[in-house]
Write a protein that holds these residues in place. Structure first.
Motif, PDB file in Angstrom:
ATOM      1  N   SER A  77       0.821  -1.210   0.000  1.00  0.00           N
ATOM      2  CA  SER A  77       0.000   0.000   0.000  1.00  0.00           C
ATOM      3  C   SER A  77       0.858   1.264   0.000  1.00  0.00           C
ATOM      4  CB  SER A  77      -0.921   0.013   1.222  1.00  0.00           C
ATOM      5  OG  SER A  77      -1.527   1.272   1.382  1.00  0.00           O
ATOM      6  N   GLU A  78       0.432   2.254  -0.767  1.00  0.00           N
ATOM      7  CA  GLU A  78       1.120   3.543  -0.795  1.00  0.00           C
ATOM      8  C   GLU A  78       0.860   4.355   0.472  1.00  0.00           C
ATOM      9  OE1 GLU A  78       3.242   4.762  -2.892  1.00  0.00           O
ATOM     10  OE2 GLU A  78       3.153   3.207  -4.429  1.00  0.00           O
ATOM     11  N   THR A  79      -0.164   3.985   1.230  1.00  0.00           N
ATOM     12  CA  THR A  79      -0.563   4.784   2.400  1.00  0.00           C
ATOM     13  C   THR A  79      -0.099   4.178   3.722  1.00  0.00           C
ATOM     14  OG1 THR A  79      -2.712   3.656   2.404  1.00  0.00           O
ATOM     15  CG2 THR A  79      -2.564   5.751   1.220  1.00  0.00           C
ATOM     16  N   GLY A  80       0.612   3.066   3.684  1.00  0.00           N
ATOM     17  CA  GLY A  80       1.145   2.490   4.915  1.00  0.00           C
ATOM     18  C   GLY A  80       0.082   2.012   5.883  1.00  0.00           C
ATOM     19  N   ASP A  81      -0.968   1.423   5.361  1.00  0.00           N
ATOM     20  CA  ASP A  81      -2.069   0.983   6.215  1.00  0.00           C
ATOM     21  C   ASP A  81      -1.635  -0.157   7.136  1.00  0.00           C
ATOM     22  OD1 ASP A  81      -3.707   2.756   4.818  1.00  0.00           O
ATOM     23  OD2 ASP A  81      -4.187   1.240   3.301  1.00  0.00           O
ATOM     24  N   PRO A  82      -2.245  -0.268   8.337  1.00  0.00           N
ATOM     25  CA  PRO A  82      -1.995  -1.433   9.186  1.00  0.00           C
ATOM     26  C   PRO A  82      -2.437  -2.717   8.487  1.00  0.00           C
ATOM     27  CG  PRO A  82      -3.132   0.300  10.398  1.00  0.00           C
ATOM     28  CD  PRO A  82      -3.182   0.688   8.955  1.00  0.00           C
ATOM     29  N   PHE A  83      -1.780  -3.825   8.815  1.00  0.00           N
ATOM     30  CA  PHE A  83      -2.171  -5.112   8.249  1.00  0.00           C
ATOM     31  C   PHE A  83      -1.911  -6.194   9.276  1.00  0.00           C
ATOM     32  CE2 PHE A  83       2.205  -4.361   7.107  1.00  0.00           C
ATOM     33  CZ  PHE A  83       2.849  -5.577   7.225  1.00  0.00           C
ATOM     34  N   THR A  84      -2.560  -7.324   9.079  1.00  0.00           N
ATOM     35  CA  THR A  84      -2.462  -8.405  10.056  1.00  0.00           C
ATOM     36  C   THR A  84      -1.461  -9.465   9.624  1.00  0.00           C
ATOM     37  OG1 THR A  84      -4.305  -9.584   9.035  1.00  0.00           O
ATOM     38  CG2 THR A  84      -4.825  -8.080  10.847  1.00  0.00           C
ATOM     39  N   ILE A  85      -0.858 -10.098  10.641  1.00  0.00           N
ATOM     40  CA  ILE A  85       0.077 -11.201  10.430  1.00  0.00           C
ATOM     41  C   ILE A  85      -0.291 -12.311  11.406  1.00  0.00           C
ATOM     42  CG2 ILE A  85       2.490 -11.938  10.402  1.00  0.00           C
ATOM     43  CD1 ILE A  85       3.311  -9.029  10.171  1.00  0.00           C
ATOM     44  N   ALA A  86      -0.330 -13.533  10.899  1.00  0.00           N
ATOM     45  CA  ALA A  86      -0.569 -14.696  11.754  1.00  0.00           C
ATOM     46  C   ALA A  86       0.772 -15.252  12.196  1.00  0.00           C
ATOM     47  CB  ALA A  86      -1.365 -15.757  11.000  1.00  0.00           C
ATOM     48  N   LEU A  87       1.062 -15.130  13.509  1.00  0.00           N
ATOM     49  CA  LEU A  87       2.346 -15.540  14.061  1.00  0.00           C
ATOM     50  C   LEU A  87       2.183 -16.650  15.082  1.00  0.00           C
ATOM     51  CD1 LEU A  87       4.025 -12.061  14.737  1.00  0.00           C
ATOM     52  CD2 LEU A  87       4.512 -13.607  12.843  1.00  0.00           C
ATOM     53  N   THR A  88       3.149 -17.542  15.114  1.00  0.00           N
ATOM     54  CA  THR A  88       3.233 -18.520  16.190  1.00  0.00           C
ATOM     55  C   THR A  88       3.606 -17.786  17.475  1.00  0.00           C
ATOM     56  OG1 THR A  88       3.925 -20.225  14.629  1.00  0.00           O
ATOM     57  CG2 THR A  88       4.436 -20.610  16.957  1.00  0.00           C
ATOM     58  N   PRO A  89       3.008 -18.143  18.616  1.00  0.00           N
ATOM     59  CA  PRO A  89       3.346 -17.456  19.869  1.00  0.00           C
ATOM     60  C   PRO A  89       4.849 -17.417  20.121  1.00  0.00           C
ATOM     61  CG  PRO A  89       1.431 -18.836  20.203  1.00  0.00           C
ATOM     62  CD  PRO A  89       1.924 -19.129  18.815  1.00  0.00           C
ATOM     63  N   GLY A  90       5.318 -16.276  20.617  1.00  0.00           N
ATOM     64  CA  GLY A  90       6.731 -16.079  20.888  1.00  0.00           C
ATOM     65  C   GLY A  90       7.083 -14.600  20.835  1.00  0.00           C
TER      66      GLY A  90
END
Length: 486
Positions: A424-437
């Protein structure tokens, strides 16, 4: 810079990439390839207008190597162009390419008024240049792919010189060899004499460079993939020359290279097959590549003859082939930093068809031309930046993982390391699915090319977090997360 390691083999741990074994063969080092290339980086004689000048235009190979090195590149697609006289009408450029593999001894004159070729002998000047350029490339850290044949010029450049400007045309050699179209030269079955000449040439190339650690081979550039009486172009025009399906001929070349390396006891080097054009069914255009005995491939248009998926949303590489994703075959006149990163994060090795460097280095006015040198500079730099990250991350365990982020552009070893693009050109927040740690974080700006540290998140029970670039990172960005102790 040190000589590249080699010979390359397809990586066992991550077959999307090449690798070299360490000194005792116990562990492989992965090699990610990226770099700019252009049609005249081997031959002299490409320039504006139809007519061939008395003194062929020179390509500044030293300036070319310097340009690539300064942008972090490590790969050259070293071109072959088979016509000593040819013309590409839409661009109004001539291809009066020299040297060629065979000497011009006569007797008699070819179509350009110069002595005819003797196809029973080789011009050592050609092969000395081939070895010398690959050696010089190696000294600057570059791998080089040797293009054995060229197809585009035989059926997509202006008639009649697409054939009459070729050494194998009857008027141009003393050996009574006479091709009349690409069908006689790159479609099986070949005339026995033509097959013998091609085999001898292939073996001469291999004998010349087999001991160099930094080489790959390529069969041909954009040979035809269908049978037709003429070539139908997307704008409705035609090229009045017969074509055929070169697939089986390309397989023959691949197997001929591999067989000769085994026969001579030479180290094997990877050989690639690149996009065929035109084809009967665009949606199946790349199937001959995936089904081939090639070690690497360069796919092209398979959804639309325009701004298609290989430019905007490259399919993830499943590891069945090493892919050198070349804009020559789907976006020859433009590219962006975002494309380089998208390609890398989908498991490909991006290479740029770079018409901004026809002279070899930075042109006198970088803003001129279509495309201009300046217009491709973001892509050039981004390819070098992807290589920098490829050499820092654990590439052996990182695979394309579209599911770990809503942006869908990610290389990841879940639970250990993630590299994700926010386009994105606007630097929007996005989600990431991470293993706990707990994860160390850094952000890389595609625009400024700066890399800055980010906030270290700790992921507990829930495994999806929302992230956004720090204020100093503007526009498209890449986030790198690596799991740390604690």
């Amino acid at each position: 810079m040190s000589q590249p390691l080699g010979p390359l083999v397809v990586s066992q741990s991550n077959p999307r990439y090449f690798a070299v074994a360490d000194a005792d063969g116990a562990q492989e080092k992965l090699v990610y390839l990226t770099g700019s290339h252009v049609n005249n980086n081997f031959h002299d004689g490409l320039g504006l207008g139809r007519d061939c000048p008395d003194d062929p235009e020179r390509f500044d190979f030293d300036a070319y190597l310097d340009l690539l090195s300064k942008r972090g590149h490590n790969f050259i697609r070293l071109w072959r162009w088979e016509q000593f006289r040819g013309h590409l009408s839409p661009a109004d450029v001539h291809f009066c390419m020299t040297p060629q593999p065979w000497p011009r001894t006569g007797p008699g004159s070819a179509k350009d008024g110069k002595p005819k070729f003797d196809l029973s002998a080789f011009d050592q000047i050609y092969f000395d240049r081939l070895r010398e350029r690959i050696t010089r490339a190696g000294r600057t850290g570059m791998y080089a792919s040797v293009m054995l044949f060229e197809g585009f010029s035989l059926h997509l450049t202006a008639t009649p010189d697409n054939i009459e400007g070729h050494p194998f045309h009857a008027a141009n050699n003393v050996n009574d060899i006479g091709i009349t179209s690409i069908v006689d030269y790159q479609v099986l079955p070949l005339d026995d004499r033509i097959e013998a000449l091609q085999r001898a040439y292939i073996r001469k190339v291999i004998d010349t460079v087999h001991d160099l650690p930094n080489i790959l081979y390529e069969v041909a550039n954009e040979s035809s993939g269908q049978a037709a009486d003429s070539v139908a172009l997307p704008d409705g025009s035609t090229v009045d020359t017969p074509i055929g399906d070169s697939t089986q001929w390309q397989y023959w070349v691949i197997n001929s290279v591999k067989d000769y390396e085994r026969e001579m006891g030479y180290d094997p080097h990877p050989i690639g097959m690149t996009y065929l054009f035109p084809v009967d069914d665009l949606s199946k255009a790349n199937e001959p590549l995936w089904n081939s005995p090639a070690d690497w491939i360069s796919p092209g248009f398979d959804d639309t003859l325009g701004e298609g998926r290989w430019l905007t949303d490259p399919p993830a590489n499943d590891g069945s082939k090493v892919v050198l994703l070349d804009t020559d075959h789907f976006s020859p006149f433009s590219s962006t930093a975002a494309w380089a990163w998208k390609s890398f994060l989908r498991g490909h090795n991006p290479i740029l068809y770079d018409l901004g460097i026809l002279g070899g280095g930075v042109p006198p006015d970088p803003s001129e031309g279509n495309p201009s040198f300046d217009s491709l500079e973001p892509a050039r730099h981004a390819m070098g930046d992807t290589r920098g990250f490829a050499e820092r991350i654990s590439l052996a365990t990182m695979k394309p993982r579209t599911e770990v982020s809503e942006t869908r552009f990610a290389l990841a070893d879940p639970g250990n390391e993630y590299l994700i693009l926010q386009p994105s050109e606007t630097g929007d927040p996005f989600t990431i699915a991470l293993t706990p740690g707990r994860y160390a974080v850094e952000w890389h700006s595609l625009g400024s090319r700066e890399t800055v540290p980010g906030t270290t998140p700790t992921v507990a029970d829930g495994n999806t977090i929302s992230v956004s670039p720090p204020f100093e990172v503007v526009g498209p960005a890449v986030v790198h997360l690596r799991r740390v102790a604690g």
